[in-house]
Structures are given as C-alpha cells and as structure tokens.
Write a protein that holds these residues in place. Structure first.
Motif, PDB file in Angstrom:
ATOM      1  N   ARG A 125       0.237  -1.090   0.245  1.00  0.00           N
ATOM      2  CA  ARG A 125      -0.098   0.107   0.095  1.00  0.00           C
ATOM      3  C   ARG A 125       0.545   1.320  -0.233  1.00  0.00           C
ATOM      4  NH1 ARG A 125      -4.210   3.458   0.213  1.00  0.00           N
ATOM      5  NH2 ARG A 125      -4.593   4.736   2.155  1.00  0.00           N
ATOM      6  N   GLY A 126       1.964   1.062   1.398  1.00  0.00           N
ATOM      7  CA  GLY A 126       1.912   2.906   1.133  1.00  0.00           C
ATOM      8  C   GLY A 126       3.821   2.785   0.467  1.00  0.00           C
ATOM      9  N   VAL A 127       4.662   3.010   1.033  1.00  0.00           N
ATOM     10  CA  VAL A 127       6.829   2.874   0.668  1.00  0.00           C
ATOM     11  C   VAL A 127       6.696   1.507   1.336  1.00  0.00           C
ATOM     12  CG1 VAL A 127       6.519   4.504  -0.176  1.00  0.00           C
ATOM     13  CG2 VAL A 127       7.140   4.251   1.626  1.00  0.00           C
ATOM     14  N   ARG A 128       7.798   0.660   1.079  1.00  0.00           N
ATOM     15  CA  ARG A 128       8.467   0.127   1.723  1.00  0.00           C
ATOM     16  C   ARG A 128      10.395   0.652   1.715  1.00  0.00           C
ATOM     17  NH1 ARG A 128       4.402  -0.706   3.193  1.00  0.00           N
ATOM     18  NH2 ARG A 128       3.158  -2.924   3.197  1.00  0.00           N
ATOM     19  N   THR A 129      10.560   0.822   2.457  1.00  0.00           N
ATOM     20  CA  THR A 129      12.182   0.915   3.115  1.00  0.00           C
ATOM     21  C   THR A 129      13.126   0.299   3.430  1.00  0.00           C
ATOM     22  OG1 THR A 129      11.872   2.948   4.353  1.00  0.00           O
ATOM     23  CG2 THR A 129      11.632   3.635   2.495  1.00  0.00           C
ATOM     24  N   ALA A 130      14.047  -0.087   3.248  1.00  0.00           N
ATOM     25  CA  ALA A 130      15.068  -1.438   3.576  1.00  0.00           C
ATOM     26  C   ALA A 130      16.325  -0.516   3.494  1.00  0.00           C
ATOM     27  CB  ALA A 130      14.849  -2.247   3.338  1.00  0.00           C
ATOM     28  N   PRO A 131      16.981   0.781   4.177  1.00  0.00           N
ATOM     29  CA  PRO A 131      18.536   1.544   4.900  1.00  0.00           C
ATOM     30  C   PRO A 131      19.708   0.841   4.600  1.00  0.00           C
ATOM     31  CG  PRO A 131      16.880   1.881   6.179  1.00  0.00           C
ATOM     32  CD  PRO A 131      16.317   1.226   4.976  1.00  0.00           C
ATOM     33  N   GLY A 132      20.395   0.453   3.922  1.00  0.00           N
ATOM     34  CA  GLY A 132      21.615  -0.497   4.900  1.00  0.00           C
ATOM     35  C   GLY A 132      22.603   0.264   5.809  1.00  0.00           C
ATOM     36  N   ALA A 133      23.453  -0.369   5.583  1.00  0.00           N
ATOM     37  CA  ALA A 133      24.178   0.118   7.242  1.00  0.00           C
ATOM     38  C   ALA A 133      24.931   1.750   6.611  1.00  0.00           C
ATOM     39  CB  ALA A 133      25.414  -0.722   7.774  1.00  0.00           C
ATOM     40  N   THR A 134      25.272   2.001   5.258  1.00  0.00           N
ATOM     41  CA  THR A 134      26.198   3.217   4.792  1.00  0.00           C
ATOM     42  C   THR A 134      25.270   3.977   3.953  1.00  0.00           C
ATOM     43  OG1 THR A 134      27.046   1.935   3.878  1.00  0.00           O
ATOM     44  CG2 THR A 134      28.355   1.742   5.418  1.00  0.00           C
ATOM     45  N   LEU A 135      25.338   4.941   3.763  1.00  0.00           N
ATOM     46  CA  LEU A 135      25.008   6.152   2.398  1.00  0.00           C
ATOM     47  C   LEU A 135      24.740   5.066   1.285  1.00  0.00           C
ATOM     48  CD1 LEU A 135      23.358   8.195   1.737  1.00  0.00           C
ATOM     49  CD2 LEU A 135      25.642   9.333   1.741  1.00  0.00           C
ATOM     50  N   VAL A 136      25.938   5.161   1.046  1.00  0.00           N
ATOM     51  CA  VAL A 136      26.405   4.255  -0.525  1.00  0.00           C
ATOM     52  C   VAL A 136      27.035   2.827  -0.304  1.00  0.00           C
ATOM     53  CG1 VAL A 136      26.402   6.469  -1.413  1.00  0.00           C
ATOM     54  CG2 VAL A 136      28.250   5.237  -1.152  1.00  0.00           C
ATOM     55  N   HIS A 137      26.869   1.766  -1.006  1.00  0.00           N
ATOM     56  CA  HIS A 137      26.823   1.330  -1.274  1.00  0.00           C
ATOM     57  C   HIS A 137      27.905  -0.144  -2.252  1.00  0.00           C
ATOM     58  CE1 HIS A 137      24.342  -1.556  -4.037  1.00  0.00           C
ATOM     59  NE2 HIS A 137      23.592  -0.322  -3.736  1.00  0.00           N
ATOM     60  N   ARG A 138      27.847   1.246  -3.075  1.00  0.00           N
ATOM     61  CA  ARG A 138      28.757   0.601  -4.601  1.00  0.00           C
ATOM     62  C   ARG A 138      29.559   2.496  -5.037  1.00  0.00           C
ATOM     63  NH1 ARG A 138      26.257  -1.725 -10.028  1.00  0.00           N
ATOM     64  NH2 ARG A 138      28.264  -1.544 -11.892  1.00  0.00           N
TER      65      ARG A 138
END
Length: 768
Positions: A146-159
């Motif tokens: 329905r809404g938004v699903r977010t899963a942030p990682g431990a760091t700002l960028v991963h690549r």
C-alpha cells in the motif's frame, strides 16, 4: 511479469522500475543556518514595535551562531570529501575557517562562510545525481503493497565507481597522436557526417569537393577501422605514392581541413577508457606499445588511488592532486575545465555511486498520482503532436526549397537548415510552448483569479472534459514521443505516514518525449540493464536511432550519454564529432529525405525508412524540456493542486532591480532588506530562489542572516549585468520535515522519484 503498471483507469502506465534521486546529506541540515528569533527582531523593528538595540544584539548573536556552524561544517569529513570532489580549491576556505576565530568575522571569513553555506544548501536540499552527495537508487513500483517499503543499509552508499572524464582522455589521446610512431597504428576516419561518392567528397550545404584518384582511394578507405600504416602500405604497393610519408602528409592535410579525424576516436562516454586501452593494445610496434601502455597504466593507477580514497577526504585530496599532476605531466594541459564553478567545473575524473537502500512504491502513491498526472500527460501528448505539426511545416518548407531543381534532398542539408529555427524563440517549439502555457491558463482560469490568491485546488474529474477539449490529441507526435519522464516528490514524515495516507505529491519537471533511463548516469546501477533495454524495445521497437552529437553540443557530457545500446541500433552522424561507432554509423550526407504521402521519410543507404520526426526525436527531446512550461511568467502564480498532486508551486517573479536587495552597504542593511522584501511580497520563510545569472536555483531560509547575505550578494552580482535580470522565487515544497527517505539512523533525505511513463496511444507511423 510486465514492465508496466497501470496508472489507475487512465490508460497510462508507469514503468515498474523507478529511480529515486536523493540528496547526500540529511534534510534537517537546512535548518542549521536558520535564525527565527533574529527574523522576529528585525520584523519588529521594521514594524515600529522593536528597537535598534534589540535587533543589533540578536543579529550579532545569530551571526556568531552561524559562524560557529560554518566552522563545525568545515571540519565535517563528509562535507570535506564532497567539496574535494567538486572544487578542491574550496578546501583552502574550509581550512581558513578552522584556523580563525569565529568571533572575528572579517571580510575573508565572511566570504568563506558564504561559500560553505552555498555548498551546504545544495548537499542538503537538492535531489541531484552526482557523486555520493547525490547517489542513484533503483527501486520498484509494487501494487501489492500500500504505502512505501524501505530498507536502508548500514552506509549511505554501497557501490562507488570512478571514471575518467572523456574530455581528459581525449586530451591525453591527442597528445599520444602527436607521435607518428603511435598514430600510424590508429585508423583515420572521415568526419561522421561526410561521405565519398565516386570522386567527390560530399559535405552539407556545399557543392561536393572534387578528389584526385589518390585522394578518392585514400578517403574511401578511411573507414575508422583500418590503421594508417595499412592504408599507406596499400597505396605504396599499388604504386600510387612514392612512400608512406606521402600518405601521412596527405592524411594530415585533410585533418587540417577539418574533414578527417586521425586519432583514438574516443566516445564521449564512460567507456572511453576501455576504447583507449584497446587502441593502445592495437599498436603493432612492441616497444612503442609497451612504453605507451606503461604511461597510460600510470595514469590509470593514479585514478585507482582516487577511487580507493573514498571516505577519507585527506587521502582523496592527495590522490586527486597526484592524478592532476600526472595528467598535466603527460598532456601539458590543466587538469580542470571551468575551475571553481559549482555546477560547470570538470576535472580529470568523477565519481558515481548507488545508495544503500531498497525501496518499493505502493498503490497508495500510484492511485493518488494516477488521475491528476493523467491531466498533465494528456497535455504532454498534445504538446508533442503540436510540435510535430509545426516542425512538419518547417521541414516541408525546407524540403521543397532544397528539392527545387529535382536533386535528391540530403538529410545533412535539411538538418543544418532546420536546427537554427528549431531553437529560435519564435520557432516551432517556442510557439508550441507558448500555446501550451496559454491553454493551461485557460484550463485553470488563471486570468480570472483574485490577485495574490495563494492556492487553487481542483479535482481531476472536474477537469477531464475541458482537458480533452483544450488538448485534443489521439497519438503522440512521433514514435518515441510516447515515453515521458516526470519527476515527482513525495512529501511525508515517514514511510509509515505514507501507509496511513498522510502524504502529498509534488510534480517537479516533466521531461516530455524523453527516455531518462537510457543514461550513463542511471542505467549502469540498475540490477539488470539488459532487462531495461528489453522493456524499452517493448515500448518503442528493437531499433533506436542515436544522434552522434557534435563536441559543441551543450548537453553532451560523459555522464549523460546513451547507455542502453542494442545490437541493431544505428548512429547518425550530423556534424564533426568524436566517438563514431563505425559499425553503426550512418552519415547524414548519405541519407535522403523523401515525401511519403503526407509526411517526410528519411531513407537510409540500406533501405531502412524512418519518419523524419523520429530522426529529429533526440534533438527535440533535449529542447522540449525548456519549452514545456505549464505556467507563464506572471509576477505571481498560485500553488495549483489537482487532487493530491501539486502541479505548480506558488511562485513570485521580479528582477534584480525591482526586488530592492542590491546595493546595501553592510550586513545589517542587507538583512533588513531581505526581511522588508519578504514582508512586502508575502513570501514564506523557506524558498528556492533562481537569479538569472546563476545556473540553478538555491535554497534560502529568509530568517537566516547568512542566507540573507548570500542572496543579496547574488543580486549585487546580477545588477552588474543589468537591473532587468530575472529573480524567480518558489515555495519550498515538500518541507524538510516531510523527507521520508531514511538512512540507518532514521534521518530523512530530500528526494524525488523519476518515473518513466508509457502512453497507451502509439504514433501512426514507425520506421521500417
């Protein structure tokens, strides 16, 4: 699974893949230089309810606080790393702030504080796509949530990836080509828009150049594949020349005339490095190849050290300095272009990153977006149709003029004659743009609104019939015009707030007739670029026509070139340019434009036929963005909201001379001028301001004394150009507190969704 998700019952579809563009620093940082108490004291003084003493004391305290914040930011490793990438000279200003007493605000310190502020507002307030302070993030539209699903990682960028700028490698390759021992192994090529026919060289808008038999044979064999050494051997074996040096001199003569290129022929693209490495590997003289490869390896090793320095601003600065020194040593050229400019500067290399975040956009968002966005999309379809009608008239007129006398009309001639008119204010695009603006004003009754009205709210259902009447169009103007790219901001306090339906949608820019995902900035970070290309083929067909842009084309950069290239794609040479792919290239002088019923068709040497409008599609896509303006330049326009989509932020327009912000002698006077201006115009405290002499808008908190100094300084600079320089102010929307994109620490970031939309209607003609 289809790559398309229906936008409600509108008929339009949004691509399942979506790009999230974000700032690299938390949105809360925008408040670091705010000073609401100081604003209240200044407003009281201006209203006659306060005293000079109270205001002076409050202003001094606010400046002291701003100075302390600037010093704190100057020591922030993330800010230092970002500034190092953009403008290493700025580190001198940062170090100067750290060495000096924040209580002693002399002229030099004040300038340094302003510089910090200008970088900081960009890093916190703008969803750009550049470096780790504007990382790329791919997600999906998922109607099962329905809404938004977010899963942030431990760091700002991963690549993270670091690329050479193509201009730098071209400069290096040009220096290598100064040595005939290297250059004789590289393949000469006619400039990509030229052709040899019989004993003539054909070039646009000029009579053909007569060639000698030797020139005919040589230029016909300059195919971009055959090394100059082999060309010389052929002519020598045939007895056409006395020796190889004669061939090399003849090649040089045509290079000097600008009709032949003889070098590494590098593309303006991130893969220029791989192309140059292949060119060096093709050198057949082993000692020359080894020495050249070793030198290039040193340059690449210096670049690799820059990449390895990520996260360490001190090491990064040293690595960039070493790379610059190595580049200057091997080329004799400066290692920067447009040095010191915030947006236009170009260094030897640049960094791209991917955000460490997974996200899905659910049905609550797409359902709220569907009907109001369909109103805008219908006008975009009409706009492409209207542009096609006006361009069709121009092309027909030029075709008739060129066909007078019965000679075939070459695409190269028509292109050169048309391009000046296309970009003219009274050309077909400019006229269609003004008509679009007029019809939108009629759609919303803007001319009848009370002066100063803050907001106009309407329902998409109430607009439906009127939109069909004002913007009648059953099909897009050309085949690829069925794709559009809107930038949409989602304003919500958190992902959970979106789930509860507590959000607002804001339309930024809409890029009509554009394929934003086909970009060297975006698509390489997609988990499956080949699938993106397959989805593009599903919407537009398996063959794309790529214009090879001249080096002078202003929007052609290493980062913004095409990326989703298919095996059957063609490359159209229209002018002098680097990087022609000889296996795909079709010179515009070899393409004939014919009348095909009531339309014009470009006929390629292999018999392929393309609607002429589609041949111009890439150029039109780059021009339409500036013309697709829904609202005119009135002194004030209200916020316009259709259902839950804001299609226009509230906006005020003035000039550098009229706003009253220029020419003030000191910080006190400048701050009071800003507060006086705000009160007189009814501006909100948080705004974006675009001064005509600046490249992009900047965020301004009108309570902040340092922001006030920065704004007045920009107006002072504009006044040196002229009092009529435009100053455009728009409300900040969404607010920083509505930055829903989280990091692992729960901090919110300014963001926007770049969507790709497919029109259910197709153009009636396609290439064949």
């Amino acid at each position: 699974m289809s790559h398309l998700v229906p936008l409600g019952e509108t008929g339009w579809s949004v691509w399942r893949d979506v790009v999230l563009r974000t700032a690299g620093f938390p949105a809360a940082g925008l408040d670091r230089f705010a000073a609401p108490e100081c604003a209240a004291a200044a407003d009281g003084l201006l209203a006659g309810a306060g005293t000079v003493e109270v205001f002076d004391k409050t202003l001094r305290e606010a400046f002291a606080e701003s100075s302390a914040v600037a010093g704190e930011l100057a020591a922030d490793p993330l800010l230092r790393e970002a500034v190092t990438w953009q403008n290493p000279d700025m580190l001198i200003a940062l170090d100067g702030l750290l060495r000096t007493d924040p209580q002693v605000r002399n002229v030099r310190r004040r300038k340094r504080e302003l510089s910090v502020l200008r970088y900081w507002q960009r890093y916190c307030g703008k969803a750009e796509t550049i470096g780790f302070f504007g990382p790329v993030c791919w997600g999906t539209v998922d109607p099962t949530v329905r809404g938004v699903r977010t899963a942030p990682g431990a760091t700002l960028v991963h690549r993270r990836r670091v690329f050479f700028e193509a201009w730098a490698l071209i400069a290096y390759a040009d220096r290598l080509a100064d040595d005939l021992a290297v250059r004789r192994w590289w393949a000469p090529a006619l400039q990509p828009h030229l052709t040899v026919a019989g004993r003539e060289l054909r070039w646009p808008l000029h009579p053909p150049i007569a060639l000698t038999p030797v020139e005919t044979r040589l230029l016909a064999d300059c195919d971009g594949r055959t090394p100059a050494r082999e060309l010389a051997e052929r002519l020598c074996a045939e007895g056409a020349v006395h020796g190889a040096d004669d061939v090399y001199l003849l090649l040089d003569r045509w290079v000097e005339r600008g009709q032949l290129s003889w070098g590494a022929n590098l593309p303006i693209a991130p893969d220029a490095e791989e192309v140059l490495a292949a060119r060096i590997a093709a050198i057949g003289d082993e000692p020359v190849r080894a020495a050249t490869a070793a030198e290039f390896d040193r340059l690449r090793a210096a670049r690799d050290e820059v990449a390895a320095a990520a996260g360490d601003p001190g090491r990064l600065g040293a690595a960039l300095a070493a790379l610059n020194a190595e580049f200057t040593a091997v080329t004799g050229r400066p290692a920067t272009r447009n040095s010191g400019q915030m947006y236009a500067a170009r260094t030897v290399c640049y960094e791209e990153t991917a955000r460490d975040l997974e996200f899905r956009i659910g049905s609550a968002v797409t359902d709220a977006l569907a009907e109001p966005l369909a109103v805008v999309l219908r006008t975009a379809r009409w706009f492409t149709m209207r542009v096609a009608e006006r361009c069709g008239g121009l092309f027909t007129e030029l075709h008739e003029e060129l066909a007078d006398g019965g000679a075939p009309v070459r695409l190269a001639d028509l292109w050169l004659l048309a391009q000046g008119t296309l970009i003219a204010p009274d050309g077909p695009i400019g006229l269609a743009g003004r008509e679009l603006t007029e019809r939108w004003a009629e759609l919303f009754g803007l001319r009848d609104l009370p002066a100063g009205q803050a907001e106009l709210r309407v329902r998409a259902a109430d607009l439906a019939q009127r939109v069909r009447e004002l913007f009648p169009a059953d099909a897009p103007g050309w085949p690829s015009a069925r794709l559009h790219n809107p930038d949409v901001q989602l304003g919500a306090a958190s992902p959970e707030a979106v789930e509860r339906g507590e959000f607002l949608l804001v339309l930024g820019e809409l890029h009509p007739a554009s394929v934003a995902f086909d970009s060297a900035v975006l698509s390489p970070f997609h988990p499956d670029p080949a699938a993106l290309r397959a989805d593009l083929d599903a919407d537009l067909g398996p063959v794309r026509l790529r214009v090879l842009w001249p080096d002078s084309f202003p929007r052609r950069t290493t980062r913004t070139t095409y990326a989703l290239t298919g095996p059957a794609d063609r490359q159209l040479g229209i002018d002098t340019a680097h990087g022609a792919d000889t296996d795909r290239l079709v010179p515009a002088t070899a393409v004939v434009v014919e009348r095909d019923g009531d339309r014009l068709t470009a006929v390629f040497p292999d018999g392929a036929r393309w609607p002429l409008m589609e041949v111009f599609a890439t150029l039109l896509g780059s021009l339409l963005l500036d013309a697709f303006k829904l609202f005119g330049a009135a002194p004030h326009t209200p916020r316009i909201t259709i259902d839950r989509l804001v299609v226009a932020r509230r906006t005020w327009r003035t000039t550098a001379g009229e706003c009253g912000l220029g020419g003030h002698p000191d910080e006190h006077a400048r701050y009071l001028a800003v507060r006086r201006w705000r009160a007189a115009t009814g501006l909100p405290e948080r705004v974006f301001v675009k001064v005509g002499t600046e490249i992009k808008p900047c965020y301004v908190d009108l309570t902040g004394p340092l922001y006030a100094q920065s704004l007045c300084a920009m107006v002072d600079a504009a006044l040196r150009t002229g009092a009529d320089v435009p100053v455009v102010v728009s409300e900040l929307l969404p607010a920083p507190a509505e930055a829903w994109v989280p990091d692992a620490r729960g901090r919110g970031y300014v963001s926007e969704l770049r969507l790709q939309i497919t029109d259910p209607a197709e153009h009636l003609g396609a290439h064949r």
